[in-house]
Design a protein around this motif. Structure first.
Motif, PDB file in Angstrom:
ATOM      1  N   GLY A 165      69.495   6.195 -13.681  1.00 51.45           N
ATOM      2  CA  GLY A 165      70.561   5.288 -13.852  1.00 51.45           C
ATOM      3  C   GLY A 165      69.134   4.092 -14.502  1.00 51.45           C
ATOM      4  N   GLY A 166      68.516   4.258 -14.131  1.00 52.19           N
ATOM      5  CA  GLY A 166      67.969   1.951 -14.463  1.00 52.19           C
ATOM      6  C   GLY A 166      66.766   3.188 -15.299  1.00 52.19           C
ATOM      7  N   LEU A 235      79.969   7.923 -20.712  1.00 55.06           N
ATOM      8  CA  LEU A 235      79.833   7.846 -19.110  1.00 55.06           C
ATOM      9  C   LEU A 235      79.537   9.385 -18.342  1.00 55.06           C
ATOM     10  N   ALA A 236      79.580   8.906 -17.183  1.00 50.55           N
ATOM     11  CA  ALA A 236      79.360   9.471 -16.180  1.00 50.55           C
ATOM     12  C   ALA A 236      80.938  11.148 -16.238  1.00 50.55           C
ATOM     13  N   ARG A 238      84.234  12.458 -14.707  1.00 47.39           N
ATOM     14  CA  ARG A 238      85.586  11.872 -13.470  1.00 47.39           C
ATOM     15  C   ARG A 238      85.632  13.182 -13.820  1.00 47.39           C
ATOM     16  N   PRO A 300      79.728   0.576 -22.212  1.00 49.12           N
ATOM     17  CA  PRO A 300      79.542   1.206 -21.795  1.00 49.12           C
ATOM     18  C   PRO A 300      78.950   0.634 -20.188  1.00 49.12           C
ATOM     19  N   PHE A 301      79.170   0.286 -19.032  1.00 44.23           N
ATOM     20  CA  PHE A 301      78.114  -0.291 -18.116  1.00 44.23           C
ATOM     21  C   PHE A 301      79.721   0.944 -16.840  1.00 44.23           C
ATOM     22  N   ARG A 306      83.601   2.894  -9.667  1.00 43.43           N
ATOM     23  CA  ARG A 306      81.664   3.859  -9.758  1.00 43.43           C
ATOM     24  C   ARG A 306      81.546   3.003 -11.199  1.00 43.43           C
ATOM     25  N   CYS A 308      78.570   1.177 -13.408  1.00 43.91           N
ATOM     26  CA  CYS A 308      76.883   0.220 -13.299  1.00 43.91           C
ATOM     27  C   CYS A 308      77.147  -0.116 -12.114  1.00 43.91           C
TER      28      CYS A 308
HETATM   29  C1  HEM Z   1      71.609  -0.790 -20.695  1.00 43.59           C
HETATM   30  C2  HEM Z   1      71.209  -0.201 -18.919  1.00 43.59           C
HETATM   31  C3  HEM Z   1      72.835   0.596 -17.984  1.00 43.59           C
HETATM   32  C4  HEM Z   1      73.858   1.384 -18.544  1.00 43.59           C
HETATM   33  C5  HEM Z   1      73.820   1.346 -20.575  1.00 43.59           C
HETATM   34  C6  HEM Z   1      74.082   1.883 -17.872  1.00 43.59           C
HETATM   35  C7  HEM Z   1      75.246   2.908 -17.740  1.00 43.59           C
HETATM   36  C8  HEM Z   1      75.789   3.297 -16.765  1.00 43.59           C
HETATM   37  C9  HEM Z   1      77.175   3.729 -16.445  1.00 43.59           C
HETATM   38  C10 HEM Z   1      78.017   4.263 -17.983  1.00 43.59           C
HETATM   39  C11 HEM Z   1      77.072   4.686 -15.321  1.00 43.59           C
HETATM   40  C12 HEM Z   1      78.573   5.552 -15.045  1.00 43.59           C
HETATM   41  C13 HEM Z   1      79.938   4.513 -14.775  1.00 43.59           C
HETATM   42  C14 HEM Z   1      81.068   5.359 -14.870  1.00 43.59           C
HETATM   43  O1  HEM Z   1      80.706   6.599 -15.742  1.00 43.59           O
HETATM   44  O2  HEM Z   1      82.412   4.155 -14.916  1.00 43.59           O
HETATM   45  C15 HEM Z   1      76.355   4.334 -14.686  1.00 43.59           C
HETATM   46  C16 HEM Z   1      76.022   3.804 -13.152  1.00 43.59           C
HETATM   47  C17 HEM Z   1      74.868   4.173 -12.130  1.00 43.59           C
HETATM   48  N1  HEM Z   1      73.730   2.913 -12.738  1.00 43.59           N
HETATM   49 FE1  HEM Z   1      73.610   2.009 -14.824  1.00 43.59          FE
HETATM   50  N2  HEM Z   1      73.448   1.733 -16.482  1.00 43.59           N
HETATM   51  C18 HEM Z   1      72.115   0.511 -16.987  1.00 43.59           C
HETATM   52  C19 HEM Z   1      71.249   0.164 -16.675  1.00 43.59           C
HETATM   53  C20 HEM Z   1      70.841   0.843 -14.967  1.00 43.59           C
HETATM   54  C21 HEM Z   1      69.898  -0.243 -13.840  1.00 43.59           C
HETATM   55  C22 HEM Z   1      69.240  -1.093 -14.995  1.00 43.59           C
HETATM   56  C23 HEM Z   1      70.512   0.975 -12.719  1.00 43.59           C
HETATM   57  C24 HEM Z   1      69.488   0.623 -11.179  1.00 43.59           C
HETATM   58  C25 HEM Z   1      68.299  -0.135 -11.744  1.00 43.59           C
HETATM   59  C26 HEM Z   1      71.214   1.386 -12.748  1.00 43.59           C
HETATM   60  C27 HEM Z   1      71.716   2.028 -11.744  1.00 43.59           C
HETATM   61  C28 HEM Z   1      73.311   2.364 -11.960  1.00 43.59           C
HETATM   62  C29 HEM Z   1      73.191   3.618 -10.932  1.00 43.59           C
HETATM   63  C30 HEM Z   1      73.151   3.814  -9.190  1.00 43.59           C
HETATM   64  C31 HEM Z   1      74.647   3.999 -11.134  1.00 43.59           C
HETATM   65  C32 HEM Z   1      75.943   5.124 -10.004  1.00 43.59           C
HETATM   66  C33 HEM Z   1      77.077   4.580 -10.057  1.00 43.59           C
HETATM   67  C34 HEM Z   1      77.979   5.553  -8.962  1.00 43.59           C
HETATM   68  O3  HEM Z   1      77.967   5.950  -8.726  1.00 43.59           O
HETATM   69  O4  HEM Z   1      78.935   4.792  -8.239  1.00 43.59           O
HETATM   70  N3  HEM Z   1      72.145   1.201 -14.183  1.00 43.59           N
HETATM   71  N4  HEM Z   1      75.408   2.946 -15.197  1.00 43.59           N
END
Ligand code: HEM
Length: 369
Positions: A165-166, A235-236, A238, A300-301, A306, A308
Motif C-alpha cells: 500500500g505504501g 482504487l481497490a 470491492r 484518490p485514497f 476501508r 487508505c
Molecule cells: C499517495 C500515497 C497513497 C495512496 C494514493 C493510497 C491509496 C490507497 C487506496 C486507493 C486504497 C484502497 C482504498 C479503497 O479501496 O477504498 C488504499 C488502501 C490501503 N493503504 Fe494506501 N495509499 C497511499 C499510501 C499509503 C501508505 C504510505 C500506507 C502505509 C504505510 C498505506 C497503507 C494502506 C493500507 C494498509 C491499505 C488497505 C486498507 C484496507 O484494506 O482496509 N497507503 N490506499
C-alpha cells in the motif's frame, strides 16, 4: 489503525529526514541528469523498510537490488489482468501463460524476506524501545490473549499490506508532482518562491520542523497532482454486499465493482474549469475540496471504512521530499528539451506510473558551506 496513527507517523520522523537527506546528497553528487523516477522509488522503499523492519535493504547490496526487482514484479502482477478472476472456468489460461507460476515464485520470495524480518524482530524484541512496525506486532503477539490472537502469518500479512500500500503509491505521487512542476515552470517558480521565502537559505536540508509554517501553495500543488494522477486510478476492487441501483443500472449483490478515481478527478461536471489542465489555483477562493475521503469528487485514497489508513504517513514523506527537491534545486530537462514538451504518457497497472522515467538536471540553488 494504531500502526499508522498520527503519533506513530510522528515517531518515524528521524527515518524520513535521514532518507530524504541522503536522497538530496545523492542528487548533489550524481552525474547529471538524474533518474528521478528511480531515486524516488528507492526513497519510498527505504522509508517503508526502515519503519516496517527497522532497517533498509541498502542501495548497492545484492539484497537491495533483488528486493527492488521483487517489489516491481509484485506490483506488476497485482495490476495484471487475471482471466481466472473474472471467468473462473478459464482459470487454466493462467497456468498456461505462466501467470500462476510467476505469482507463486514472487509470493515465495516475499515470504522468505518477511520470514527473515520476523526472525530479526524476534531477536530484537527484548532489547529495543523505539520499535519498527514488525516489533510492535511481535510484542502484540507475545502479549495477546485468547480473545485476540495474532499469528505469524497475520503479522506477515499486515506488513505486506503496508508495504504494497505504501511504497509504489508514495513514489508515484512524487514522480508525477515533479513531472507537472517541470512541465509548468510558472507553478514551479511560485512554489520555489514560497519555500525559499518561508524556509530561508540558512539551512542546507529542510527538516519536518521547517514545514510547520503554513505552506499553502505546496498543499495546493499536491492536491492538484493527485486529482490528475491518483496513484491507484481504479482504487481497490470491492464486492457489493446488497442489491443497489447506480445511475439507473441494477447492480446485484455479489458484483465486483471498480471505482474510477482517475475519471472522477477529471469529470467536467465536478471540475468545470479546464478539468485536464494542471492548475493548483483552482483550489483557492472557497474551493475547499479535499482528498481525505469526505468529498466524493476527489477520492484518490478511497473513502469510508476501508479507505487508505496511510494518508498521514504518505503526506509526511511527500511534503518533506518535495520541499527539499524544489527548494534546493532549479530543474531542467536534458538535451535542452523545454518543460512544456515533457512526455506525460501514463502506463497501465495497479499503480499508474509514467511510461518513461523522469530524467532531469538538478542545478544547485542552496549552497550552504
Ligand atoms: C499517495 C500515497 C497513497 C495512496 C494514493 C493510497 C491509496 C490507497 C487506496 C486507493 C486504497 C484502497 C482504498 C479503497 O479501496 O477504498 C488504499 C488502501 C490501503 N493503504 Fe494506501 N495509499 C497511499 C499510501 C499509503 C501508505 C504510505 C500506507 C502505509 C504505510 C498505506 C497503507 C494502506 C493500507 C494498509 C491499505 C488497505 C486498507 C484496507 O484494506 O482496509 N497507503 N490506499
Amino acid at each position: 489503525m494504531h500502526l499508522l496513527s498520527n503519533r506513530k507517523v510522528l515517531s518515524c520522523r528521524a527515518a524520513r529526514e535521514e532518507e530524504v537527506g541522503l536522497l538530496i546528497n545523492r542528487i548533489r553528487k550524481d552525474a547529471e541528469p538524474v533518474n528521478l523516477s528511480e531515486l524516488l522509488s528507492c526513497l519510498a522503499n527505504d522509508v517503508i523498510c526502515r519503519t516496517a523492519f527497522g532497517r533498509k535493504y541498502s542501495i548497492g547490496t545484492t539484497a537491495a537490488a533483488g528486493h527492488q526487482d521483487q517489489l516491481a514484479e509484485f506490483m506488476e502482477l497485482l495490476g495484471a489482468f487475471s482471466v481466472g478472476d473474472f471467468i473462473p472456468s478459464l482459470s487454466w489460461v493462467n497456468r498456461l501463460t505462466g501467470f500462476d507460476a510467476r505469482v507463486d515464485r514472487v509470493a515465495s520470495q516475499f515470504d522468505e524476506l518477511l520470514e527473515g524480518a520476523v526472525e530479526e524482530g524476534l531477536a530484537r524484541l527484548e532489547k529495543q524501545t523505539t520499535a519498527p512496525f514488525i516489533d510492535v506486532l511481535l510484542r502484540l503477539q507475545k502479549d495477546s490473549s485468547e480473545a485476540f490472537r495474532l499469528d505469524r502469518e497475520g503479522i506477515k500479512a499486515v506488513i505486506l499490506d503496508l508495504f504494497v500500500g505504501g511504497t509504489d503509491t508514495t513514489s508515484t505521487l512524487l514522480e508525477w508532482t515533479m513531472s507537472e512542476l517541470i512541465k509548468h515552470p510558472r507553478v514551479m517558480k511560485k512554489l520555489q518562491e514560497e519555500l525559499r521565502t518561508k524556509i530561508g537559505r540558512e539551512i542546507e536540508t529542510v527538516h519536518e520542523a521547517d514545514l510547520a509554517e503554513e505552506l499553502e501553495y505546496l498543499n495546493l500543488v499536491i492536491r492538484e497532482t493527485i486529482r490528475l494522477h491518483p496513484p491507484i486510478p481504479l482504487l481497490a476492487p470491492r464486492e457489493m454486499t446488497q442489491d443497489a441501483t447506480i445511475m439507473g443500472y441494477d447492480v446485484p449483490s455479489g458484483t465486483m465493482i471498480m471505482t474510477n478515481a482517475w475519471g472522477i478527478g477529471r469529470d467536467a461536471k465536478d471540475w468545470p474549469e479546464s478539468p485536464e489542465a494542471f492548475w493548483p489555483e483552482r483550489f483557492l477562493d472557497g474551493n475547499n475540496v479535499d482528498f481525505r475521503g469526505q468529498d466524493y469528487q476527489l477520492i484518490p485514497f478511497g473513502a469510508g471504512r476501508r479507505g487508505c489508513p496511510g494518508i498521514s504517513f504518505a503526506l509526511a514523506v511527500v511534503e518533506l521530499a518535495l520541499a527539499n527537491l524544489v527548494r534546493n534545486f532549479d530543474w531542467e530537462l536534458p538535451d535542452g528539451v523545454r518543460g512544456e514538451d515533457l512526455d506525460m504518457t501514463e502506463c497501465v497497472g495497479l499503480t499508474m506510473h509514467r511510461q518513461l522515467p523522469l530524467l532531469a538536471i538538478p542545478n544547485r540553488y542552496i549552497t550552504v558551506d
